[in-house]
Design a protein around this motif. Structure first.
Motif, PDB file in Angstrom:
ATOM      1  N   PRO A 161       0.801  -1.237   0.000  1.00 43.68           N
ATOM      2  CA  PRO A 161       0.000   0.000   0.000  1.00 43.68           C
ATOM      3  C   PRO A 161       0.827   1.278   0.000  1.00 43.68           C
ATOM      4  N   HIS A 162       1.987   1.267   0.660  1.00 42.78           N
ATOM      5  CA  HIS A 162       2.831   2.469   0.696  1.00 42.78           C
ATOM      6  C   HIS A 162       3.408   2.773  -0.688  1.00 42.78           C
ATOM      7  N   GLN A 163       3.844   1.721  -1.391  1.00 40.17           N
ATOM      8  CA  GLN A 163       4.363   1.923  -2.741  1.00 40.17           C
ATOM      9  C   GLN A 163       3.271   2.421  -3.688  1.00 40.17           C
ATOM     10  N   GLU A 164       2.089   1.818  -3.574  1.00 41.00           N
ATOM     11  CA  GLU A 164       0.977   2.247  -4.407  1.00 41.00           C
ATOM     12  C   GLU A 164       0.620   3.705  -4.150  1.00 41.00           C
ATOM     13  N   ALA A 165       0.690   4.118  -2.890  1.00 44.51           N
ATOM     14  CA  ALA A 165       0.359   5.502  -2.544  1.00 44.51           C
ATOM     15  C   ALA A 165       1.342   6.477  -3.182  1.00 44.51           C
TER      16      ALA A 165
END
Length: 437
Positions: A20-24
């Motif tokens: 999720p952090h990379q996607e954000a």
């Protein structure tokens, strides 16, 4: 924020390593760059191809034959091809932010100045200068996106950028048709107003780009240090197909040469058909305004098909096979258009053709980024695009010459279809030299 992200469909691919952090981080980057660059490409392609509608009135005013118009439409790519690689090397040297802004501002000014042409020679000169001004924009942005997005997102970002091609005509044809109706306002012809009004947005957007873009992740003040590290790790983990980062080795690579020939083929079909589409439609006995409105229809469907096809390739793989299939679809549509006996069938066939040709663009461009990096990417992508862009010269010129020689567009459409068949076969042969897609 989340609703806008959903519209861009930025969720990671199934089975991918994105958390999720990379996607954000990728969402944040995409929302800052992609809408602006897509809008810029809409304006870029509109300023390049609005002569298709302008020709409905301009050709008679200037006394241009179909061959002269086709030559003028295509000569843009003589300037474009000549300055493509030097422009992209300048982008690598001076930074994307400054150079892309420079390109946009100068092409906008030249587009506006096209309103001053008064015969075939001044038309040729304006188009040649427009090609010089535009040189480096598309491969520069393609290279720029490789600096910011990992491969599993790159095809989608390129598709959103490339949707500017069909979108520019879907939106631009009706607007251009309406601008032709300004004939006589302040003593200017309608086609002169078309060039003036449609050239201004490029200048404004160029100034915005100068302040909105960042050359590299490490110079982006709007990214937090943790976000920069996440992005650097994603980009550093990319597996490449025998990478080329050196200028000369990239230009001597057979994969680069084959890709350049493929782009030449589908670009020839794209411009040969698109530049003359309003005139083909008008040949069914329509007015200038109705012809310009109907010419937008194929590009509405092509815009949706490009995004869907790029999404499908991203999910299922097989970019080379899909590239070959999309060119074959374009060939089939052009062949069917020749046999059409009425406007509805002809428009449906041309829509099919432009769906295939337009999808080929989105499927094509992520392929060279799998093995070109650094300076090799800047030069290699520019080389591919410059050779491919020569198809933008050959297509309109061939179509115009064949129109004058035969008295109809049928021979030109058959020639475009044959070229796309050869391109489809060349695309399939990429499987012999590229193993990582």
């Amino acid at each position: 924020m989340h609703s806008r992200c959903d519209k861009l469909n930025l969720k990671g691919p199934p089975g991918g390593a994105m958390d999720p952090h990379q996607e954000a981080v990728l969402r944040k980057i995409a929302l800052r760059f992609v809408p602006l660059l897509t809008l810029a490409f809409v304006v870029n392609y509109l300023d390049r191809t609005n002569i298709a509608v302008a020709a409905l009135a301009m050709n008679q005013d200037l006394g241009l034959s179909a061959t002269e118009f086709g030559l003028g439409a295509g000569i843009l790519f003589a300037g474009y091809t000549t300055f493509e690689i030097p422009s992209n090397l300048a982008l690598y040297r001076f930074g994307a932010r400054r150079w892309i802004a420079r390109i946009m501002i100068t092409w906008g000014l030249v587009s506006i100045a096209t309103a001053l042409v008064y015969d075939a020679n001044t038309f040729y000169a304006a188009r040649f200068l427009l090609g010089i001004a535009e040189a480096g924009f598309f491969p520069g942005v393609t290279y720029y996106l490789t600096v910011w997005f990992p491969p599993q997102y790159r095809a989608r970002m390129l598709a959103w950028f490339l949707v500017g091609v069909p979108l520019s005509t879907a939106i631009g044809s009706p607007i251009s048709g309406l601008l032709l109706e300004m004939n006589g306002v302040l003593g200017l012809r309608g086609w002169q107003w078309l060039f003036i009004i449609e050239g201004l947005p490029a200048v404004v957007l160029g100034i915005i780009v100068l302040y909105a873009l960042a050359d590299r992740p490490e110079t982006a003040a709007w990214l937090a240090p943790k976000e920069r590290r996440l992005l650097e790790n994603m980009l550093g983990a990319e597996r490449r197909e025998r990478p080329k980062s050196n200028l000369m080795t990239a230009l001597a690579d057979w994969r680069v040469i084959l890709l350049a020939l493929i782009q030449f083929g589908f670009t020839l079909g794209s411009y040969g058909t698109g530049i003359f589409l309003p005139q083909i439609v008008k040949g069914f006995g329509l007015t200038n305004l109705v012809a310009s409105l109907l010419s937008a229809v194929p590009y509405v469907f092509a815009s949706a098909a490009m995004l869907w096809w790029a999404w499908r390739v991203e999910r299922t793989g097989g970019s080379i096979a899909n590239l070959s299939i999309s060119c074959a679809v374009g060939m089939a549509g052009l062949a069917l258009s020749v046999a059409a006996g009425n406007l509805a069938v002809a428009l449906a066939a041309l829509t099919l053709a432009l769906v295939g040709i337009t999808a080929a663009r989105a499927i094509f461009w992520p392929i060279p980024t799998r093995f070109l990096t650094g300076l090799g990417a800047a030069a290699g992508l520019a080389f591919i695009n410059s050779i491919g862009a020569a198809g933008g010269f050959a297509g309109p010129y061939l179509m115009g010459w064949l129109r004058d020689a035969t008295g109809s567009f049928e021979a030109g459409l058959v020639t475009m279809a044959g070229t796309l068949l050869a391109t489809s076969l060349l695309a399939w042969s990429l499987r012999l030299v590229i193993k990582v897609e």
